[in-house]
Design an enzyme around this catalytic site. Structure first.
Site, PDB file in Angstrom:
ATOM      1  N   LYS A   1      14.884 -31.116  24.941  1.00  0.00           N
ATOM      2  CA  LYS A   1      15.528 -32.187  24.169  1.00  0.00           C
ATOM      3  C   LYS A   1      15.037 -32.157  22.738  1.00  0.00           C
ATOM      4  O   LYS A   1      13.828 -31.993  22.506  1.00  0.00           O
ATOM      5  CB  LYS A   1      15.165 -33.544  24.774  1.00  0.00           C
ATOM      6  CG  LYS A   1      15.993 -33.911  25.981  1.00  0.00           C
ATOM      7  CD  LYS A   1      15.586 -35.280  26.446  1.00  0.00           C
ATOM      8  CE  LYS A   1      16.636 -35.897  27.328  1.00  0.00           C
ATOM      9  NZ  LYS A   1      16.186 -37.202  27.832  1.00  0.00           N
TER      10      LYS A   1
ATOM     11  N   THR B   1       7.719 -32.598  21.802  1.00  0.00           N
ATOM     12  CA  THR B   1       6.546 -33.265  22.370  1.00  0.00           C
ATOM     13  C   THR B   1       6.373 -34.654  21.779  1.00  0.00           C
ATOM     14  O   THR B   1       6.154 -35.632  22.496  1.00  0.00           O
ATOM     15  CB  THR B   1       5.278 -32.437  22.077  1.00  0.00           C
ATOM     16  OG1 THR B   1       5.482 -31.104  22.548  1.00  0.00           O
ATOM     17  CG2 THR B   1       4.057 -33.039  22.737  1.00  0.00           C
ATOM     18  N   CYS B   2       6.442 -34.752  20.461  1.00  0.00           N
ATOM     19  CA  CYS B   2       6.126 -36.010  19.782  1.00  0.00           C
ATOM     20  C   CYS B   2       7.008 -37.143  20.297  1.00  0.00           C
ATOM     21  O   CYS B   2       6.523 -38.205  20.685  1.00  0.00           O
ATOM     22  CB  CYS B   2       6.303 -35.828  18.276  1.00  0.00           C
ATOM     23  SG  CYS B   2       6.055 -37.329  17.343  1.00  0.00           S
TER      24      CYS B   2
ATOM     25  N   GLY C   1     -12.232 -34.969  28.262  1.00  0.00           N
ATOM     26  CA  GLY C   1     -11.893 -34.629  26.883  1.00  0.00           C
ATOM     27  C   GLY C   1     -11.745 -35.884  26.042  1.00  0.00           C
ATOM     28  O   GLY C   1     -10.887 -36.723  26.324  1.00  0.00           O
TER      29      GLY C   1
ATOM     30  N   GLU D   1     -16.936 -36.093  27.712  1.00  0.00           N
ATOM     31  CA  GLU D   1     -16.811 -35.144  26.601  1.00  0.00           C
ATOM     32  C   GLU D   1     -17.976 -34.150  26.661  1.00  0.00           C
ATOM     33  O   GLU D   1     -19.133 -34.547  26.776  1.00  0.00           O
ATOM     34  CB  GLU D   1     -16.824 -35.915  25.264  1.00  0.00           C
ATOM     35  CG  GLU D   1     -16.931 -35.065  24.027  1.00  0.00           C
ATOM     36  CD  GLU D   1     -15.822 -34.013  23.891  1.00  0.00           C
ATOM     37  OE1 GLU D   1     -14.634 -34.354  24.018  1.00  0.00           O
ATOM     38  OE2 GLU D   1     -16.179 -32.838  23.671  1.00  0.00           O
TER      39      GLU D   1
ATOM     40  N   HIS E   1      -5.270 -59.933  -1.535  1.00  0.00           N
ATOM     41  CA  HIS E   1      -6.106 -60.700  -0.614  1.00  0.00           C
ATOM     42  C   HIS E   1      -5.243 -61.676   0.186  1.00  0.00           C
ATOM     43  O   HIS E   1      -4.364 -62.308  -0.394  1.00  0.00           O
ATOM     44  CB  HIS E   1      -7.142 -61.498  -1.411  1.00  0.00           C
ATOM     45  CG  HIS E   1      -8.004 -62.360  -0.550  1.00  0.00           C
ATOM     46  ND1 HIS E   1      -9.000 -61.832   0.232  1.00  0.00           N
ATOM     47  CD2 HIS E   1      -7.994 -63.696  -0.327  1.00  0.00           C
ATOM     48  CE1 HIS E   1      -9.597 -62.822   0.893  1.00  0.00           C
ATOM     49  NE2 HIS E   1      -8.999 -63.963   0.569  1.00  0.00           N
TER      50      HIS E   1
HETATM   51  C1  LIG Z   1      -0.109 -37.514  24.209  1.00  0.00           C
HETATM   52  C2  LIG Z   1       0.127 -37.047  22.786  1.00  0.00           C
HETATM   53  C3  LIG Z   1       0.079 -37.959  21.753  1.00  0.00           C
HETATM   54  C4  LIG Z   1       0.299 -37.546  20.444  1.00  0.00           C
HETATM   55  N1  LIG Z   1       0.259 -38.470  19.443  1.00  0.00           N
HETATM   56  C5  LIG Z   1       0.464 -38.071  18.171  1.00  0.00           C
HETATM   57  C6  LIG Z   1       0.463 -39.016  17.112  1.00  0.00           C
HETATM   58  O1  LIG Z   1       0.269 -40.220  17.327  1.00  0.00           O
HETATM   59  N2  LIG Z   1       0.676 -38.578  15.854  1.00  0.00           N
HETATM   60  C7  LIG Z   1       0.886 -37.251  15.583  1.00  0.00           C
HETATM   61  O2  LIG Z   1       1.067 -36.906  14.416  1.00  0.00           O
HETATM   62  N3  LIG Z   1       0.906 -36.338  16.562  1.00  0.00           N
HETATM   63  C8  LIG Z   1       0.710 -36.705  17.851  1.00  0.00           C
HETATM   64  N4  LIG Z   1       0.763 -35.774  18.841  1.00  0.00           N
HETATM   65  C9  LIG Z   1       0.995 -34.363  18.487  1.00  0.00           C
HETATM   66  C10 LIG Z   1       2.486 -34.080  18.219  1.00  0.00           C
HETATM   67  O3  LIG Z   1       3.233 -34.439  19.355  1.00  0.00           O
HETATM   68  C11 LIG Z   1       2.693 -32.618  17.891  1.00  0.00           C
HETATM   69  O4  LIG Z   1       1.818 -32.243  16.851  1.00  0.00           O
HETATM   70  C12 LIG Z   1       4.123 -32.349  17.457  1.00  0.00           C
HETATM   71  O5  LIG Z   1       5.014 -32.662  18.489  1.00  0.00           O
HETATM   72  C13 LIG Z   1       4.284 -30.886  17.055  1.00  0.00           C
HETATM   73  O6  LIG Z   1       5.596 -30.645  16.681  1.00  0.00           O
HETATM   74  P1  LIG Z   1       6.220 -29.182  16.839  1.00  0.00           P
HETATM   75  O7  LIG Z   1       7.593 -29.285  16.258  1.00  0.00           O
HETATM   76  O8  LIG Z   1       5.293 -28.179  16.298  1.00  0.00           O
HETATM   77  O9  LIG Z   1       6.276 -28.900  18.414  1.00  0.00           O
HETATM   78  P2  LIG Z   1       6.899 -29.698  19.623  1.00  0.00           P
HETATM   79  O10 LIG Z   1       7.088 -31.122  19.320  1.00  0.00           O
HETATM   80  O11 LIG Z   1       6.086 -29.323  20.808  1.00  0.00           O
HETATM   81  O12 LIG Z   1       8.356 -29.081  19.772  1.00  0.00           O
HETATM   82  C14 LIG Z   1       8.583 -27.783  20.180  1.00  0.00           C
HETATM   83  C15 LIG Z   1       9.982 -27.707  20.769  1.00  0.00           C
HETATM   84  O13 LIG Z   1      10.313 -26.345  20.991  1.00  0.00           O
HETATM   85  C16 LIG Z   1      11.031 -26.234  22.215  1.00  0.00           C
HETATM   86  N5  LIG Z   1      10.884 -24.842  22.665  1.00  0.00           N
HETATM   87  C17 LIG Z   1       9.735 -24.191  22.962  1.00  0.00           C
HETATM   88  N6  LIG Z   1       9.994 -22.921  23.297  1.00  0.00           N
HETATM   89  C18 LIG Z   1      11.333 -22.768  23.205  1.00  0.00           C
HETATM   90  C19 LIG Z   1      12.196 -21.674  23.411  1.00  0.00           C
HETATM   91  N7  LIG Z   1      11.755 -20.471  23.777  1.00  0.00           N
HETATM   92  N8  LIG Z   1      13.518 -21.860  23.236  1.00  0.00           N
HETATM   93  C20 LIG Z   1      14.008 -23.068  22.864  1.00  0.00           C
HETATM   94  N9  LIG Z   1      13.226 -24.137  22.650  1.00  0.00           N
HETATM   95  C21 LIG Z   1      11.903 -23.980  22.805  1.00  0.00           C
HETATM   96  C22 LIG Z   1      10.357 -27.276  23.103  1.00  0.00           C
HETATM   97  O14 LIG Z   1      11.206 -27.650  24.162  1.00  0.00           O
HETATM   98  C23 LIG Z   1      10.104 -28.409  22.119  1.00  0.00           C
HETATM   99  O15 LIG Z   1      11.170 -29.311  22.087  1.00  0.00           O
HETATM  100  C24 LIG Z   1       0.571 -36.172  20.166  1.00  0.00           C
HETATM  101  C25 LIG Z   1       0.640 -35.245  21.218  1.00  0.00           C
HETATM  102  C26 LIG Z   1       0.429 -35.676  22.513  1.00  0.00           C
HETATM  103  C27 LIG Z   1       0.520 -34.669  23.637  1.00  0.00           C
END
Ligand SMILES: Cc1cc2nc3c(=O)[nH]c(=O)nc-3n(C[C@H](O)[C@H](O)[C@H](O)COP(=O)(O)OP(=O)(O)OC[C@H]3O[C@@H](n4cnc5c(N)ncnc54)[C@H](O)[C@@H]3O)c2cc1C
Length: 467
Positions: free
Chosen positions: A40, A44-45, A182, A205, A446
């Site tokens: 979707k 991840t975010c 962790g 940790e 303030h």
């Molecule tokens: C529990 C948790 C809480 C978090 N909280 C925060 C926060 O509060 N603030 C913050 O800044 N960051 C937070 N993060 C980190 C943040 O989610 C990530 O840094 C961010 O999503 C990275 O974005 P990205 O675009 O690099 O990758 P992603 O968001 O991981 O997106 C990658 C996308 O690529 C797609 N994909 C992968 N391989 C393929 C393929 N071969 N073909 C087609 N599609 C593919 C995946 O399906 C996914 O949709 C959190 C992470 C977690 C796990």
């Protein structure tokens, strides 16, 4: 769909925060853009990270505020958070934002290709979806495939008793007790949320302190607050991963800490020990993209070693934050288009951790500044002496400023109520290089929490007013 050679100027592999933001910026710059996404848009975010955890954190904050009101004797009764309802609320917020991204793709004329993408050669990606295969050809490619939870050697994640953050967020029932392995940002956020919502929490940790990448004062403040709240914190603790096992009612986690052996029992063990980049099965062997320690290597303009292939976000390692991924995506496509912009420097990326008290930081810690030979000037101000913190009844924490000998701010570290809302000011200061003598004269309203930051600027020269 079939595409002719060069039908797109840019193909983005992965539609997470980094990928979809880069695609929009590229479309604004006049490129014909495709985004390939296997799951979707939002990644991840939106679906398993920032957004769903913050819905839970918001409810946890409400619960804590209600308890404070009762403790301070201006309210009676209890706030009862219904976890099933909260889980539905989380899904509603995610769904609203997801629709927003779909709309933005349409509005910007971006072609979204559903399916699993794999590089098959320079400028060429094969996409598999529902048994069919398509080839997308484009002048440039942006890798934005993100990351996934990473386990520990010897530890068998069964996704029921021994779970990841993905598993925990997919549940609509709250575990009554957790061992969280962790104490980085993800582990600490879940420890705080689950404790506020009423679970028994153990936080484990291996390094000597929680949030080991933050300034030492930050770790100390968070650990102190957590212990006071009844979170059982084990630092310098090594889990015997091979003997973590499901029991009749939950899970047993054996570990060694402070020279003693312990076995922690809980309903689930949450493994929050880091993230692995999605570098496998995307055809990197077909091009000359370099991977080191599991992450794609890029230069400061996000270029990989392969001509025409850029990479951004979690797949490239570094801070693993959504806004870093988005900023790198914008810079990468601007670089492709010949627009001059600043590369994303780690020391200018703000970091928020949504535990209670919250953590907000940017730049160098006091220790790093000393290691860099900067002879740091340090100013600290406790939230206990800040009016707004007293009004809210949340007085744990401090604002800490680290400057070099010339008065240039090189790091800011805050622990306290809603301090993630100070990250905008902190980022502007560090990016613009505003010197301390100017910051001291910036009038802060303030009563606001930002006054603590102002007092910390003053404290660098021994001029803080309220301590
Ligand atoms: C529990 C948790 C809480 C978090 N909280 C925060 C926060 O509060 N603030 C913050 O800044 N960051 C937070 N993060 C980190 C943040 O989610 C990530 O840094 C961010 O999503 C990275 O974005 P990205 O675009 O690099 O990758 P992603 O968001 O991981 O997106 C990658 C996308 O690529 C797609 N994909 C992968 N391989 C393929 C393929 N071969 N073909 C087609 N599609 C593919 C995946 O399906 C996914 O949709 C959190 C992470 C977690 C796990």
């Amino acid at each position: 769909m079939s595409t002719g050679s060069g039908e797109f100027d840019l193909t983005v592999l992965g539609g997470g925060t980094g990928g979809y933001v880069a695609a929009i910026r590229a479309a604004q710059l006049g490129m014909r853009v495709a985004v390939i996404e296997r799951d979707k848009l939002g990644g991840t975010c939106l679906h398993r990270g920032c957004v769903p955890t913050k819905v839970l954190a918001h409810a946890a904050d409400l619960q804590a505020a209600a308890r404070r009101a009762v403790a301070d004797r201006f309210a009676t009764g209890e706030l009862n958070i219904d976890y099933v309802g909260l889980s539905r609320q989380k899904d509603k917020v995610v769904a609203n934002l997801y629709r927003g991204i779909e709309y933005l793709m349409k509005k910007n004329g971006i072609t979204v290709v559903p399916g699993l993408g794999r590089l098959t050669g320079p400028g060429e990606i094969a996409v598999e979806s529902g048994g069919g295969k398509t080839t997308i050809r484009s002048t440039r490619i942006l890798l934005a495939t993100g990351s996934r939870p990473k386990g520990l050697p010897g530890l068998n994640i069964d996704h029921e008793r021994i779970i990841t953050s993905d598993d925990l967020l997919a549940r609509d029932s709250m575990p009554r007790s957790l061992v969280i392995i962790g104490a980085g940002a993800i582990g600490v956020e879940f420890a705080s949320i689950m404790n506020d919502l009423g679970a028994d929490v153990y936080l484990v940790e291996v390094l000597p302190r929680v949030l080991p990448l933050e300034d030492e004062d930050v770790s100390r403040e968070v650990e102190r607050a957590f212990r006071r709240r009844g979170i059982k914190v084990f630092t310098g603790a090594r889990v015997d991963t091979e003997h973590v096992a499901a029991t009749e009612n939950g899970v047993a986690v054996p570990l060694r800490a402070g020279g003693a052996e312990h076995v922690l029992a809980a309903e689930v063990a949450l493994v929050a020990t880091g993230r692995a980049a999605n570098v496998e099965e995307i055809g990197l062997d077909r091009v000359s993209v370099q991977v080191e320690r599991g992450f794609v290597v890029t230069d400061e303009h996000q270029r990989t070693a392969a001509e025409g292939i850029y990479a951004i976000g979690d797949v490239t390692g570094g801070l693993l934050l959504a806004h870093a991924a988005a900023a790198q995506g914008v810079h990468a496509v601007e670089h492709m288009a010949g627009v001059v912009s600043m590369p994303v420097l780690a020391e200018r990326v703000p970091r928020g951790t949504y535990c209670r008290p919250q953590v907000a930081s940017i730049g160098l810690s006091e220790k790093q500044a000393a290691e860099w030979g900067l002879k740091p000037l340090v100013g600290k101000f406790p939230f206990r002496a800040n009016s707004k913190a007293q009004v809210r009844g949340e007085v744990d924490g401090m604002a800490k400023v680290v400057a070099d000998a010339s008065g240039r701010v090189v790091g800011i570290h805050c622990v306290g109520p809603e301090v993630t809302e100070l990250l905008g000011e902190m980022s502007a200061i560090v990016t613009a290089g505003v010197p301390l003598d100017v910051l001291k004269t910036a009038v802060h309203a303030h009563p606001t929490l930002t006054e603590a930051l102002h007092e910390a600027f003053l404290a660098c020269g021994g001029e803080a007013i309220h301590i």
